[in-house]
Scaffold this motif. Structure first.
Motif, PDB file in Angstrom:
ATOM      1  N   THR A 168     -12.675  -1.419  -4.184  1.00 44.61           N
ATOM      2  CA  THR A 168     -11.266  -1.477  -3.824  1.00 44.61           C
ATOM      3  C   THR A 168     -11.111  -0.826  -2.461  1.00 44.61           C
ATOM      4  O   THR A 168     -11.777   0.160  -2.157  1.00 44.61           O
ATOM      5  CB  THR A 168     -10.379  -0.728  -4.841  1.00 44.61           C
TER       6      THR A 168
ATOM      7  N   TYR B 247      -6.456   3.465   0.982  1.00 39.82           N
ATOM      8  CA  TYR B 247      -5.176   3.531   1.681  1.00 39.82           C
ATOM      9  C   TYR B 247      -5.191   4.753   2.586  1.00 39.82           C
ATOM     10  O   TYR B 247      -5.573   5.844   2.166  1.00 39.82           O
ATOM     11  CB  TYR B 247      -4.038   3.619   0.666  1.00 39.82           C
TER      12      TYR B 247
ATOM     13  N   ASP C   7       3.283   3.256  -4.224  1.00 40.99           N
ATOM     14  CA  ASP C   7       2.932   1.843  -4.391  1.00 40.99           C
ATOM     15  C   ASP C   7       1.554   1.551  -3.805  1.00 40.99           C
ATOM     16  O   ASP C   7       0.744   0.835  -4.408  1.00 40.99           O
ATOM     17  CB  ASP C   7       3.987   0.966  -3.714  1.00 40.99           C
ATOM     18  N   ASN C   8       1.262   2.118  -2.638  1.00 44.26           N
ATOM     19  CA  ASN C   8      -0.045   1.903  -2.008  1.00 44.26           C
ATOM     20  C   ASN C   8      -1.166   2.603  -2.764  1.00 44.26           C
ATOM     21  O   ASN C   8      -2.270   2.078  -2.872  1.00 44.26           O
ATOM     22  CB  ASN C   8      -0.016   2.377  -0.558  1.00 44.26           C
TER      23      ASN C   8
ATOM     24  N   ARG D 205      -1.182   3.157  -6.000  1.00 45.16           N
ATOM     25  CA  ARG D 205      -1.399   2.372  -7.219  1.00 45.16           C
ATOM     26  C   ARG D 205      -2.261   1.151  -6.949  1.00 45.16           C
ATOM     27  O   ARG D 205      -3.143   0.799  -7.727  1.00 45.16           O
ATOM     28  CB  ARG D 205      -0.061   1.930  -7.809  1.00 45.16           C
ATOM     29  N   LYS D 206      -2.040   0.493  -5.820  1.00 46.41           N
ATOM     30  CA  LYS D 206      -2.769  -0.731  -5.497  1.00 46.41           C
ATOM     31  C   LYS D 206      -4.217  -0.449  -5.113  1.00 46.41           C
ATOM     32  O   LYS D 206      -5.111  -1.230  -5.424  1.00 46.41           O
ATOM     33  CB  LYS D 206      -2.074  -1.474  -4.353  1.00 46.41           C
ATOM     34  N   ASN D 207      -4.451   0.660  -4.403  1.00 52.27           N
ATOM     35  CA  ASN D 207      -5.771   0.892  -3.811  1.00 52.27           C
ATOM     36  C   ASN D 207      -6.646   1.879  -4.565  1.00 52.27           C
ATOM     37  O   ASN D 207      -7.867   1.839  -4.431  1.00 52.27           O
ATOM     38  CB  ASN D 207      -5.609   1.382  -2.366  1.00 52.27           C
ATOM     39  N   LYS D 208      -6.054   2.774  -5.336  1.00 51.18           N
ATOM     40  CA  LYS D 208      -6.780   3.735  -6.173  1.00 51.18           C
ATOM     41  C   LYS D 208      -7.513   4.827  -5.396  1.00 51.18           C
ATOM     42  O   LYS D 208      -7.926   5.816  -5.967  1.00 51.18           O
ATOM     43  CB  LYS D 208      -7.777   3.011  -7.092  1.00 51.18           C
TER      44      LYS D 208
ATOM     45  N   LEU E 224      -0.968  -6.670 -14.627  1.00 55.22           N
ATOM     46  CA  LEU E 224      -1.077  -7.619 -13.525  1.00 55.22           C
ATOM     47  C   LEU E 224      -1.792  -8.871 -14.008  1.00 55.22           C
ATOM     48  O   LEU E 224      -2.815  -8.791 -14.684  1.00 55.22           O
ATOM     49  CB  LEU E 224      -1.844  -6.993 -12.356  1.00 55.22           C
TER      50      LEU E 224
ATOM     51  N   CYS F  25      -3.974 -12.189 -13.320  1.00 58.68           N
ATOM     52  CA  CYS F  25      -4.903 -12.734 -12.322  1.00 58.68           C
ATOM     53  C   CYS F  25      -4.512 -14.180 -12.047  1.00 58.68           C
ATOM     54  O   CYS F  25      -4.645 -15.049 -12.920  1.00 58.68           O
ATOM     55  CB  CYS F  25      -6.335 -12.639 -12.844  1.00 58.68           C
TER      56      CYS F  25
ATOM     57  N   ASP G 225     -10.214  -9.403  -8.622  1.00 57.66           N
ATOM     58  CA  ASP G 225      -9.106  -8.871  -9.403  1.00 57.66           C
ATOM     59  C   ASP G 225      -9.585  -7.838 -10.422  1.00 57.66           C
ATOM     60  O   ASP G 225      -8.885  -6.866 -10.709  1.00 57.66           O
ATOM     61  CB  ASP G 225      -8.395 -10.015 -10.131  1.00 57.66           C
TER      62      ASP G 225
END
Length: 640
Positions: free
Chosen positions: A202, A205, A224-225, A227-230, A349, A351, A421
């Motif tokens: 992944t 950020y 938000d960033n 959460r998306k990138n970890k 989420l 896929c 994903d």
């Protein structure tokens, strides 16, 4: 006393299947005190800074006992006398032995060194299993650190991994990189962040702590960033040491260590003078110094050529600490609410690529096999997070078996997106290639072409169409195609290659390819069988193409099209190309006839019905064999 040992010497000439690009050779002989059982033994040799230099493998019959094994390793690297080299020995793809050796000044003069068994608690095995084959370790080599610092880094990573297992954590919550900001940022983003994300699966950020303080970066956007990138890389520079700021830093650290921020990992980078004042007031920073979670950047390395100088802000923004304080306190209160925690767990989420696959026409077996493979991959991933999985083999390479035009290329692209994903591929793109693009005309060109394709595919899928054409039936042939296989084999043995390799083609011919080189057997655990399309499925594809391009087919024309499709399917031969055949029939015959009919008669250019409706006379009066001859496939696979 160790009884297992190696003999190593430099030689002038290569033997066996040494790569065509090699001009420096190393002869290695493994000697085991007691016979071992293996289907394959392979070597990876590293410099004293743990840079990969060369690899080789030897395959055996199933269950064959081995006491001695000889390798001839080709490389463009100069094998220097007196230099220490490290060797990892793999059995059936798993690292089990380690040796270090130095070479004699004289060619053909053997050096002898002991072979040590690799234990799970040793840094050497951790390096071989978890670090050596990652893309981020290749990026680490660009820093040009000396051997002493590199050994410290490997041991440091090993200690962190062991501590993570002891604490039962699925991730490392926090690390700090201390040093000049430009170097620190590079090291944090290129090495530390992908290490924490398990081999760049992944992206990370990047932001600064001051951007949160000033309000330039809102707390909601930051969350938000994350959460998306970890993995988040945060610059901690010029942060004012004030009581209220220290309180915010302390609250932020408590969220990190309590895993309240989506179980994400955080990498701070700073210079010592900026972070030291916060040690006492902010426990999570103090813990970093106590528990060996700080990476100190060496001063002597000049990395200016790798990174442009950092831009300085013309005006220093005034902190908006009150807004940040309210946001972080509000978030802490939300995390304390059981209702909010329950609701957050319900967020799932979908896929998109997996949904697209399920919506494709036909491919019933493929859909089921991919779902099974996806479930198994997620199952292993969850076991690995809890340290329950002992195997570190890559189980995600595919064989696509089937006739032309059955959707193999389209599915390969979806595979990349699906595995991206799931977090198994860092990018999810697909690189399509074949014999014509890989095999060169001159010595060294094939290896260069293949390595470029591999590097381009890192992070995604390498799809080799008509892969069986890489070999000839004559094993003694000097055809360069088999050099592609030699280059692919080391990648296929990597435990975490951040890449999926797919070989595609006719089932019987792909099976011949696998038998040709024993090293391929077992490297492709996933086999997808692409069945031919039925007449009904081909008609569905035709109707989908008509609808997509705003065409309407009259009932009489549709009945005639059905007759042609059913005739073609009942008489299909080896050259029948399924989906590509129906595409070609529509584009090169039906629509061509329609265009000729419409343009040869007076008509109203604003009449949509005339420009959309396919009539019976537009359907060609040709038999199936003529269609096949006119539109033979250029390659396996099609894209919708």
């Amino acid at each position: 006393m160790h009884k297992n040992f190696i003999r190593v010497k430099r030689t002038q000439e290569g033997e066996g299947f040494a790569p065509e690009f090699a001009n420096k050779y190393l002869s290695v002989e493994l000697n085991f005190e007691k016979a071992i059982h293996a289907t394959e033994l392979s070597l990876r040799i590293y410099s004293n800074t743990y840079s990969h230099i060369a690899s080789d493998s030897v395959s055996f019959g199933k269950g064959k006992p081995v006491r001695k094994c000889a390798f001839c390793i080709g490389s463009p690297h100069n094998w220097d006398e007196g230099t220490t080299y490290y060797m990892v020995i793999f059995r059936n793809g798993s690292p089990e032995w380690f040796s270090s050796f130095a070479l004699s000044f004289f060619y053909d003069d053997c050096s002898k060194a002991d072979i040590e068994e690799l234990d799970d608690s040793t840094p050497e095995k951790y390096f071989a299993k978890s670090i050596a084959t990652t893309q981020w370790w290749s990026d680490y080599e660009s820093f040009r650190f000396d051997s002493a610092y590199t050994l410290q880094i490997v041991e440091h990573f090993h200690k962190l991994e062991m501590k993570k297992r002891e604490e039962g954590r699925s991730h490392i919550p926090f690390l700090l990189v201390e040093g000049e900001l430009g170097k620190g940022k590079m090291f944090a983003t290129k090495v530390i962040a992908p290490f924490m994300a398990h081999d760049s699966q992944t992206p990370s950020y990047e932001c600064s702590f001051n951007s949160l303080l000033t309000g330039e970066l809102s707390w909601d956007t930051f969350l938000d960033n994350v959460r998306k990138n970890k993995v988040a890389v945060i610059e901690f520079s010029d942060v004012p040491f004030e009581e209220d700021v220290a309180k915010l830093v302390r609250m932020f650290g408590e969220l990190i260590y309590s895993d309240s921020l989506f179980n994400a990992s955080f990498v701070f980078y700073a210079i010592a003078s900026d972070v030291e004042p916060f040690w006492i007031e902010c426990p999570f920073l103090g813990i970093a110094y106590i528990e060996d979670t700080v990476f100190y950047m060496p001063e002597e390395n000049d990395l200016s050529s790798l990174e442009p100088p950092m831009e300085k802000k013309e005006e220093e923004e005034k902190p908006d600490k009150e807004t940040f304080r309210k946001a972080i306190e509000s978030y802490i209160l939300e995390q304390a609410s059981p209702k909010e925690k329950t609701d957050s767990k319900k967020q799932e989420l979908t896929c998109e690529a997996f949904t697209t696959l399920q919506g494709m026409i036909g491919l019933g077996r493929v859909k089921k096999e991919i779902k099974d493979a996806r479930d198994m991959t997620l199952f292993i991933k969850e076991r690995r997070m809890l340290n329950l999985e002992t195997s570190n083999e890559c189980r995600n390479h595919f064989l696509f078996l089937g006739n032309p035009g059955t959707g193999k290329t389209t599915v390969a692209k979806l595979i990349g997106e699906i595995y991206h994903d799931m977090g198994l591929l860092s990018i999810g793109h697909t690189v399509e290639t074949n014999r014509a693009k890989l095999v060169g005309e001159f010595i060294g060109q094939t290896e260069k072409n293949t390595m470029k394709a591999i590097n381009d595919a890192r992070g995604g899928v390498l799809f080799i169409d008509e892969a069986y054409t890489l070999i000839s039936r004559d094993k003694s042939s000097n055809d360069f195609g088999k050099e592609v296989i030699n280059v692919l084999l080391p990648v296929l043995t990597e435990p975490n290659p951040d890449m999926i390799i797919i070989l595609a083609g006719y089932e019987d011919k792909i099976n011949e390819l696998i038998k040709f080189n024993q090293g391929l057997d077992g490297r492709f655990p996933l086999k997808l069988h692409f069945d031919d399309y039925s007449a009904e499925e081909l008609l569905q594809i035709a109707h989908e193409l008509f609808n997509k391009n705003n065409y309407i087919i009259a009932d009489s024309a549709d009945a005639k099209l059905r007759q042609i499709v059913e005739q073609a399917v009942s008489n299909r031969g080896e050259s029948f190309c399924n989906g590509r055949w129906i595409h070609n029939l529509i584009e090169h015959d039906i629509l061509k006839n329609m265009a000729a009919r419409v343009m040869s008669t007076p008509h109203d250019v604003n009449d949509r019905n005339i420009l959309c409706t396919i009539e019976e006379c537009d359907i060609p009066q040709i038999c199936q064999t003529n269609i096949v001859k006119m539109h033979s496939p250029r390659r396996i696979g099609f894209t919708a």
